[in-house]
Design a protein around this motif. Structure first.
Motif, PDB file in Angstrom:
ATOM      1  N   SER A 149      32.210 -14.354  20.683  1.00  0.00           N
ATOM      2  CA  SER A 149      33.052 -15.475  21.124  1.00  0.00           C
ATOM      3  C   SER A 149      33.066 -16.600  20.090  1.00  0.00           C
ATOM      4  CB  SER A 149      32.556 -16.000  22.477  1.00  0.00           C
ATOM      5  OG  SER A 149      31.196 -16.366  22.364  1.00  0.00           O
ATOM      6  N   THR A 150      31.996 -16.733  19.301  1.00  0.00           N
ATOM      7  CA  THR A 150      31.879 -17.861  18.369  1.00  0.00           C
ATOM      8  C   THR A 150      33.035 -17.956  17.372  1.00  0.00           C
ATOM      9  OG1 THR A 150      29.503 -17.733  18.636  1.00  0.00           O
ATOM     10  CG2 THR A 150      30.297 -18.985  16.729  1.00  0.00           C
ATOM     11  N   ASP A 210      30.393  -4.971  11.918  1.00  0.00           N
ATOM     12  CA  ASP A 210      29.827  -3.935  12.784  1.00  0.00           C
ATOM     13  C   ASP A 210      30.876  -3.351  13.729  1.00  0.00           C
ATOM     14  OD1 ASP A 210      30.063  -6.321  14.193  1.00  0.00           O
ATOM     15  OD2 ASP A 210      27.922  -6.563  14.543  1.00  0.00           O
ATOM     16  N   HIS A 212      19.831 -11.687  15.756  1.00  0.00           N
ATOM     17  CA  HIS A 212      20.498 -10.725  14.866  1.00  0.00           C
ATOM     18  C   HIS A 212      21.729 -11.325  14.197  1.00  0.00           C
ATOM     19  CE1 HIS A 212      22.834  -9.013  18.572  1.00  0.00           C
ATOM     20  NE2 HIS A 212      23.582  -9.908  17.969  1.00  0.00           N
ATOM     21  N   LYS A 243      22.229 -21.451  22.050  1.00  0.00           N
ATOM     22  CA  LYS A 243      21.828 -20.932  20.734  1.00  0.00           C
ATOM     23  C   LYS A 243      20.700 -21.765  20.114  1.00  0.00           C
ATOM     24  CE  LYS A 243      25.378 -18.001  20.446  1.00  0.00           C
ATOM     25  NZ  LYS A 243      25.390 -16.586  20.194  1.00  0.00           N
TER      26      LYS A 243
END
Ligand code: GLP
Length: 245
Positions: free
Chosen positions: A40-41, A69, A142, A206
């Motif tokens: 979403s960032t 990825d 990660h 975060k």
């Protein structure tokens, strides 16, 4: 530690800065190679880049992209595949040629895995390496899908997803049992080879993992901590994500 820390009054302010950095890179070097992220960032970043394309003529015609990825076991057309995500949020709205877009495959057979991953590394090298890599950060620390234990020199490979990562993805998949158990990810070494790296993190959720990545010793338990040693890495945070520093 050479890492640059930028704390913004809002997520929108951070996004504008990152979008401007990318825009000036692409204007100065039209054949720039971008490393792209999902989650979403970066969605508002893609929206801003699309706006710059539409309103200010920013062209991606000669840009090459490599995504970090891709989940394994989904069709590319699956709404949660990263191929689908990137087209929906970005590629379908700009002028990048399809041939310049790279994501790992989403249904790579075990027998083909090694050669597929090596070919991804080789394609990045052949493109001249990544000029500008965008990153988010997962709750396990990660980057890409480099879960705890990923070595600093790891390369593109198939990885088993951490339970926390799968739990975080469960709502968008409509249940934990729908979340793939593995993914192909660029390695930490692949990411660290990028010439410039920008990690974006927004919101108090975060804050703790950002603190660990920036303020604790470098460890393979938090792959984002490897960025501390990169010569041109920055963290772009809002007040919430910076609140534990
Ligand atoms: C996934 C992605 C990461 C991303 C992370 C955080 O694990 N593979 O690249 O950084 O989610 O996602 P969000 O930005 O939604 O918090």
């Amino acid at each position: 530690m050479s890492i640059q820390l930028h704390i913004h009054s809002s997520r929108e302010a951070a996004i504008r800065i990152v979008a401007q950095e990318i825009a000036s890179l692409v204007r100065n070097k039209p054949e720039a190679v971008l490393g792209l992220a999902t989650g979403s960032t970066p969605i508002p970043l893609y929206q801003e880049l699309v706006r710059l394309h539409r309103e200010e003529g920013l062209s991606f015609r000669h840009v090459t992209t490599f995504n970090l990825d891709e989940y394994q076991g989904l069709d590319r057309s699956h709404p949660e595949s990263y191929w689908n995500f990137m087209h929906r949020h970005f590629f379908d709205h700009i002028d990048i040629p399809a041939a310049n877009i790279h994501l790992p495959g989403s249904r790579v057979a075990e027998a083909d895995m090694l050669s597929h991953c090596m070919a991804y590394e080789e394609a990045i090298r052949a493109a001249g390496g990544i000029d500008y890599q965008i990153l988010g950060i997962g709750r396990t620390g990660h980057i890409g899908f480099n879960e705890p234990g990923s070595p600093a020199d790891s390369v593109t490979r198939c990885i088993h997803l951490d339970a926390i990562t799968r739990e975080d993805a469960a709502p968008s998949f409509g249940g934990l049992d729908q979340v793939p158990t593995s993914a192909i990810t660029m390695g930490c070494g692949t990411i660290l080879s990028a010439r410039t790296i920008t990690l974006m993190a927004f919101g108090e959720g975060k804050a703790e993992i950002v603190r660990k990545a920036l303020r604790e010793p470098i460890t393979d338990q938090v792959s984002a901590s490897f960025l501390q040693n990169h010569p041109a890495a920055s963290f772009q945070l809002d007040l919430g994500a910076a609140s534990a520093l």
